[in-house]
Design a protein around this motif. Sequence first.
Motif, short mmCIF file in Angstrom:
data_model
loop_
_atom_site.label_atom_id
_atom_site.label_comp_id
_atom_site.label_asym_id
_atom_site.label_seq_id
_atom_site.Cartn_x
_atom_site.Cartn_y
_atom_site.Cartn_z
N ARG A 65 51.61 34.28 47.34
CA ARG A 65 50.16 34.51 46.94
C ARG A 65 49.51 35.33 48.18
N ILE A 66 49.98 35.96 48.88
CA ILE A 66 49.38 36.36 49.80
C ILE A 66 49.28 37.88 49.84
N ASN A 67 48.50 38.56 48.19
CA ASN A 67 48.38 39.79 48.00
C ASN A 67 47.57 40.43 47.38
N CYS A 68 46.29 38.94 47.31
CA CYS A 68 44.96 38.89 45.92
C CYS A 68 44.66 40.51 46.29
N PHE A 69 44.11 40.94 45.55
CA PHE A 69 42.92 42.28 45.61
C PHE A 69 41.69 41.87 46.48
N THR A 70 41.09 42.27 47.04
CA THR A 70 39.81 42.33 47.73
C THR A 70 38.70 42.27 46.42
N GLU A 71 37.14 41.51 47.51
CA GLU A 71 36.99 41.54 46.38
C GLU A 71 35.93 43.10 45.68
N ASN A 72 36.07 43.88 46.85
CA ASN A 72 36.04 45.75 45.78
C ASN A 72 36.95 45.75 45.36
N GLU A 73 38.08 45.76 45.48
CA GLU A 73 39.48 45.98 44.27
C GLU A 73 39.18 45.14 43.23
N LYS A 74 38.85 44.15 43.44
CA LYS A 74 38.70 43.41 41.75
C LYS A 74 37.51 44.39 40.85
N ALA A 75 36.27 43.99 41.85
CA ALA A 75 34.93 44.70 41.01
C ALA A 75 34.96 45.91 40.32
N LEU A 127 41.95 37.81 39.91
CA LEU A 127 41.69 38.56 39.38
C LEU A 127 41.21 37.76 37.88
N ILE A 128 41.65 37.41 37.15
CA ILE A 128 41.74 36.18 36.01
C ILE A 128 40.48 35.78 36.18
N GLU A 129 40.47 34.95 36.90
CA GLU A 129 39.24 34.24 37.28
C GLU A 129 38.46 35.85 37.45
N TYR A 130 38.25 36.62 38.48
CA TYR A 130 37.07 37.18 38.27
C TYR A 130 36.55 38.17 37.15
N ILE A 131 37.61 38.54 36.62
CA ILE A 131 37.06 39.23 35.43
C ILE A 131 36.25 38.28 34.12
N ARG A 132 36.53 37.10 33.85
CA ARG A 132 36.20 36.37 32.91
C ARG A 132 35.09 35.83 33.59
N ALA A 133 34.39 36.23 35.17
CA ALA A 133 33.08 35.34 35.50
C ALA A 133 32.16 36.84 35.58
#
Length: 279
Positions: A65-75, A127-133
């Motif tokens: 769990r060291i490679n999460c996308f940035t906010e910009n990447e998720k957007a 990422l799933i949480e971001y897409i759903r939100a």
Amino acid sequence: NTAEISPIAAVGEFLDDIPFRKSLAKFNTKLTRKITNAMYINSTQVILGKNDWLYLRETQPDYERINCFTENEKAQITEQLLELKGVLAESGIEFVIYVAPNKATIYPEYMPDTIFQRESVSKADDLIEYIRANSDIKVIEPKEDLLEAKELATIYYTADTHWNELGGYVGAQVFLRELFGFEDKLTADKILPYEGSRDGDLAMIGSVTDIYKDTLLYEVSQEKLDKSFYADKQIFCIGDSFWEAMKRHLSLYIKDSRYEHFNDFNIIGLLSLFNNIKP
């Protein structure tokens, strides 16, 4: 102009040309396994876990769990998915995302103690949480159902990256439940274990198929399936090899179930396909 070649690629090409490379790799792996009392294998691509479970090394950052996308990447990802959803909607096609969990997500207990989770949220969950939100895109994930099903039997291969027939069955049923409202849930009486010998992709990558194999295999009893469940629908999946074990089960419940690997995906071909088979 001469094409640039990275040092890593150059070394890779050199190693590929070494005579008896596979034999040397196999010998090296066996030697390190013996020296470390079967707690380690010398492989750049495979991790030896507890109880002879093998894991794909490239998924280690996901597990840690060291490679999460940035906010910009998720957007950006969400925006591109919304664009695809809109294109499909113009042809009357519903767009759904399906997330199949990595092996270490469902079986973290067999990962080596030297590899541990450093953050509380994984890349996939974040990422799933971001897409759903931030969108109306439907995201299906079978993680909780798989964690429940693993109490019945082993649902991923020990020497392979993928889930086995049982895992694929559970994954298919979650898909059916979330899209069509019915589920032929995996139960103990549907599980048919048998002895066999299956070479896994991880064992093949590590050149250790003679050491690590899946010998306890499973089938799903066709006699125990509920034949009343059926959807007069057409689905088309663009995915990876995890879908292979799902599509065999989905075809029993859905009128038209098709699959294409994401490497071969073409949006124009997809639209043509659906336009041609619509009633």
